[in-house]
Design a protein around this motif. Structure first.
Motif, short mmCIF file in Angstrom:
data_model
loop_
_atom_site.label_atom_id
_atom_site.label_comp_id
_atom_site.label_asym_id
_atom_site.label_seq_id
_atom_site.Cartn_x
_atom_site.Cartn_y
_atom_site.Cartn_z
N VAL A 96 -1.20 -6.62 1.02
CA VAL A 96 -2.06 -5.45 1.16
C VAL A 96 -1.38 -4.52 2.17
CG1 VAL A 96 -4.30 -4.60 1.92
CG2 VAL A 96 -4.14 -6.76 0.64
N LEU A 97 -1.18 -3.26 1.81
CA LEU A 97 -0.39 -2.35 2.63
C LEU A 97 -1.21 -1.36 3.44
CD1 LEU A 97 2.47 -1.55 0.08
CD2 LEU A 97 2.44 -3.28 1.88
N PHE A 98 -2.47 -1.15 3.03
CA PHE A 98 -3.25 -0.15 3.76
C PHE A 98 -4.74 -0.48 3.68
CE2 PHE A 98 -2.90 1.29 -0.58
CZ PHE A 98 -4.14 1.83 -0.88
N ILE A 99 -5.47 0.10 4.61
CA ILE A 99 -6.92 -0.05 4.67
C ILE A 99 -7.54 1.28 4.28
CG2 ILE A 99 -8.88 -0.54 6.18
CD1 ILE A 99 -6.86 -2.14 7.92
N ARG A 100 -8.48 1.26 3.34
CA ARG A 100 -9.07 2.51 2.85
C ARG A 100 -10.12 3.03 3.82
NH1 ARG A 100 -8.30 3.97 -2.50
NH2 ARG A 100 -7.06 2.52 -3.75
N SER A 101 -9.66 3.49 4.95
CA SER A 101 -10.53 4.13 5.94
C SER A 101 -10.26 5.63 5.89
CB SER A 101 -10.22 3.57 7.34
OG SER A 101 -8.84 3.74 7.64
N ARG A 102 -10.88 6.36 6.79
CA ARG A 102 -10.59 7.79 6.88
C ARG A 102 -10.18 8.12 8.31
NH1 ARG A 102 -11.51 11.66 3.21
NH2 ARG A 102 -12.46 11.07 1.25
N PRO A 103 -8.90 8.39 8.57
CA PRO A 103 -7.82 8.40 7.58
C PRO A 103 -7.38 6.99 7.20
CG PRO A 103 -6.93 8.79 9.76
CD PRO A 103 -8.42 8.74 9.93
N ILE A 104 -6.64 6.89 6.11
CA ILE A 104 -6.10 5.61 5.66
C ILE A 104 -5.17 5.05 6.73
CG2 ILE A 104 -4.43 4.63 4.03
CD1 ILE A 104 -5.77 6.22 1.83
N ARG A 105 -5.28 3.74 6.98
CA ARG A 105 -4.44 3.10 7.99
C ARG A 105 -3.60 2.01 7.35
NH1 ARG A 105 -7.05 0.05 11.12
NH2 ARG A 105 -9.11 0.10 10.13
N THR A 106 -2.41 1.80 7.91
CA THR A 106 -1.53 0.76 7.41
C THR A 106 -1.94 -0.60 7.96
OG1 THR A 106 -0.01 1.20 9.25
CG2 THR A 106 0.47 2.27 7.14
N THR A 107 -1.60 -1.64 7.22
CA THR A 107 -1.68 -3.01 7.71
C THR A 107 -0.34 -3.35 8.35
OG1 THR A 107 -0.84 -3.93 5.64
CG2 THR A 107 -3.23 -3.62 5.83
N ARG A 151 7.95 2.32 7.73
CA ARG A 151 9.19 2.58 8.45
C ARG A 151 10.37 2.68 7.49
NH1 ARG A 151 11.58 -0.07 13.99
NH2 ARG A 151 13.74 0.54 13.66
N LEU A 152 10.41 1.79 6.50
CA LEU A 152 11.48 1.85 5.50
C LEU A 152 11.47 3.19 4.78
CD1 LEU A 152 13.75 0.53 3.84
CD2 LEU A 152 11.96 -0.47 2.37
N ALA A 153 10.27 3.66 4.38
CA ALA A 153 10.16 4.93 3.68
C ALA A 153 10.66 6.09 4.54
CB ALA A 153 8.71 5.17 3.27
N ARG A 154 10.32 6.07 5.82
CA ARG A 154 10.77 7.15 6.72
C ARG A 154 12.29 7.10 6.91
NH1 ARG A 154 6.34 9.63 8.58
NH2 ARG A 154 4.48 8.44 9.13
N GLU A 155 12.83 5.90 7.03
CA GLU A 155 14.28 5.77 7.20
C GLU A 155 15.01 6.30 5.97
OE1 GLU A 155 15.13 1.72 8.07
OE2 GLU A 155 14.52 1.87 10.17
N ILE A 156 14.53 5.93 4.79
CA ILE A 156 15.18 6.38 3.56
C ILE A 156 15.14 7.89 3.45
CG2 ILE A 156 14.95 6.40 1.04
CD1 ILE A 156 14.10 3.46 1.22
N GLN A 157 13.97 8.47 3.74
CA GLN A 157 13.87 9.93 3.66
C GLN A 157 14.80 10.61 4.66
OE1 GLN A 157 10.33 12.05 5.11
NE2 GLN A 157 10.24 13.05 3.11
N ALA A 177 3.55 9.49 1.90
CA ALA A 177 2.75 10.71 1.75
C ALA A 177 1.26 10.43 1.96
CB ALA A 177 2.98 11.33 0.38
N VAL A 178 0.80 9.30 1.47
CA VAL A 178 -0.62 8.95 1.62
C VAL A 178 -0.95 8.70 3.09
CG1 VAL A 178 -2.33 7.16 1.14
CG2 VAL A 178 -0.90 8.05 -0.71
N ILE A 179 -0.10 7.96 3.79
CA ILE A 179 -0.36 7.68 5.20
C ILE A 179 -0.31 8.96 6.02
CG2 ILE A 179 0.43 6.41 7.22
CD1 ILE A 179 -0.83 4.71 4.95
N ASP A 180 0.66 9.82 5.74
CA ASP A 180 0.78 11.08 6.48
C ASP A 180 -0.40 12.01 6.19
OD1 ASP A 180 3.13 10.26 7.62
OD2 ASP A 180 4.43 11.39 6.26
N ALA A 181 -0.83 12.04 4.93
CA ALA A 181 -1.92 12.94 4.54
C ALA A 181 -3.29 12.40 4.94
CB ALA A 181 -1.88 13.18 3.03
N GLY A 182 -3.43 11.08 4.98
CA GLY A 182 -4.69 10.49 5.39
C GLY A 182 -5.60 10.09 4.26
#
Length: 302
Positions: free
Chosen positions: A48-59, A67-73, A13-18
């Motif tokens: 570390v899973l993400f970089i606090r930029s705008r928008p937030i970006r994954t490492t 990808r795991l989260a999207r597959e599970i959903q 949700a954080v990555i999608d929302a930014g």
């Protein structure tokens, strides 16, 4: 080690929302709770899973868990549908959310029937990201999309790859532009000096053809215009802004464009890559994409 579904879906949700704040509003929890879940997920993964930029970006590690989260959903939604259960929470949608990457020229030409198929179904919400076909596998690898039209035949890990067909491009210009710049007295020198139109700065079709024909003899780069819309791109070439590589499938065939030289062509082989996870929605979407490409006559090897 198992990753708690609540933490994974919060991360998604954080990555999608930014931003954390926007994700918190969507999840109906506090930003502090979002932050605590993310810290717990990072501690559990040891990365570390993400970089606090705008928008937030994954490492790179974040890409794996995204990808795991999207597959599970996706699998959870389809399991609910298969069992005839009516989702009652925000975490489980009535439709499977799918995101795919498609290049601009495909969107403007053969891809349209896919939209008809999407309109006729009731099993997925589809987000289409316009992305260069040479780099779309990066989105597959990061988990941002589940399928992609790409020039890469080798499947990304965890994906399958199928040949869609070939888009053939021809060097074209308006008749007036040809008379002024490319009359044919000295084709190589003329092409070296003629203004050209590119889609954007990553579009190498025109430059590649110019290098092939002219080599290193050109004294300096020609005027180069950038028009980042496939349909407007064709209109710009027809308006004599410059010459350009036009997909055969987008040739207006009304006399507004002429082929500069029958030998000045390029072919781009396209492939459809998708996640291998079992998914009715992804199978349906794959069928729509393949049918659209084959119906458009992209010369598939069937």
């Amino acid at each position: 080690m198992d990753f708690p579904a609540e933490q994974l879906q919060t991360f998604k949700a954080v990555i999608d929302a930014g931003t954390l704040e926007r994700a918190a509003r969507q999840l109906n929890i506090t930003a502090s709770a979002v932050s605590q879940r993310l810290k717990a997920l990072e501690k559990r993964s040891g990365s570390v899973l993400f970089i606090r930029s705008r928008p937030i970006r994954t490492t790179g590690s974040g890409d794996v868990l995204l990808r795991l989260a999207r597959e599970i959903q996706m699998l959870s939604t389809e399991a609910h549908r298969a069992l005839g259960l009516d989702p009652t929470t925000d975490q489980v949608s009535r439709r499977t959310d799918l995101s795919i990457a498609v290049n601009a020229d495909s969107l403007a030409s053969w891809f349209a029937p896919v939209l008809d198929g999407l309109a006729a179904q009731d099993v997925m919400n589809c987000e289409i990201l316009r992305h260069d076909q040479s780099h779309s596998t990066e989105l597959l690898r990061s988990g941002q999309v589940m399928g992609a039209v790409t020039t890469k035949s080798t499947p990304v890990q965890g994906c399958s790859s199928v040949y869609l067909g070939t888009m053939r491009y021809r060097a074209m210009a308006s008749p007036g532009f040809v008379d002024r710049w490319l009359a044919g007295a000295d084709p190589e020198t003329e092409l070296a000096l003629a203004p050209m139109v590119s889609f954007d700065r990553s579009d190498d079709l025109q430059r590649a053809l110019r290098r092939r024909i002219v080599g290193g003899r050109a004294p300096e780069p020609p005027v180069e215009h950038f028009v980042p819309d496939s349909r407007v791109y064709v209109a710009a070439v027809a308006a004599s802004l410059g010459w350009g590589m036009i997909p055969e499938i987008q040739d207006p065939r009304d006399g507004s464009l002429v082929c500069i030289n029958q030998a000045w062509t390029s072919e781009v082989r396209l492939y459809w890559q998708r996640w291998k996870v079992p998914s009715h929605a992804l199978d349906l979407l794959t069928g729509l994409v393949l049918d659209a490409a084959w119906t458009a006559g992209l010369r598939p090897e069937r």
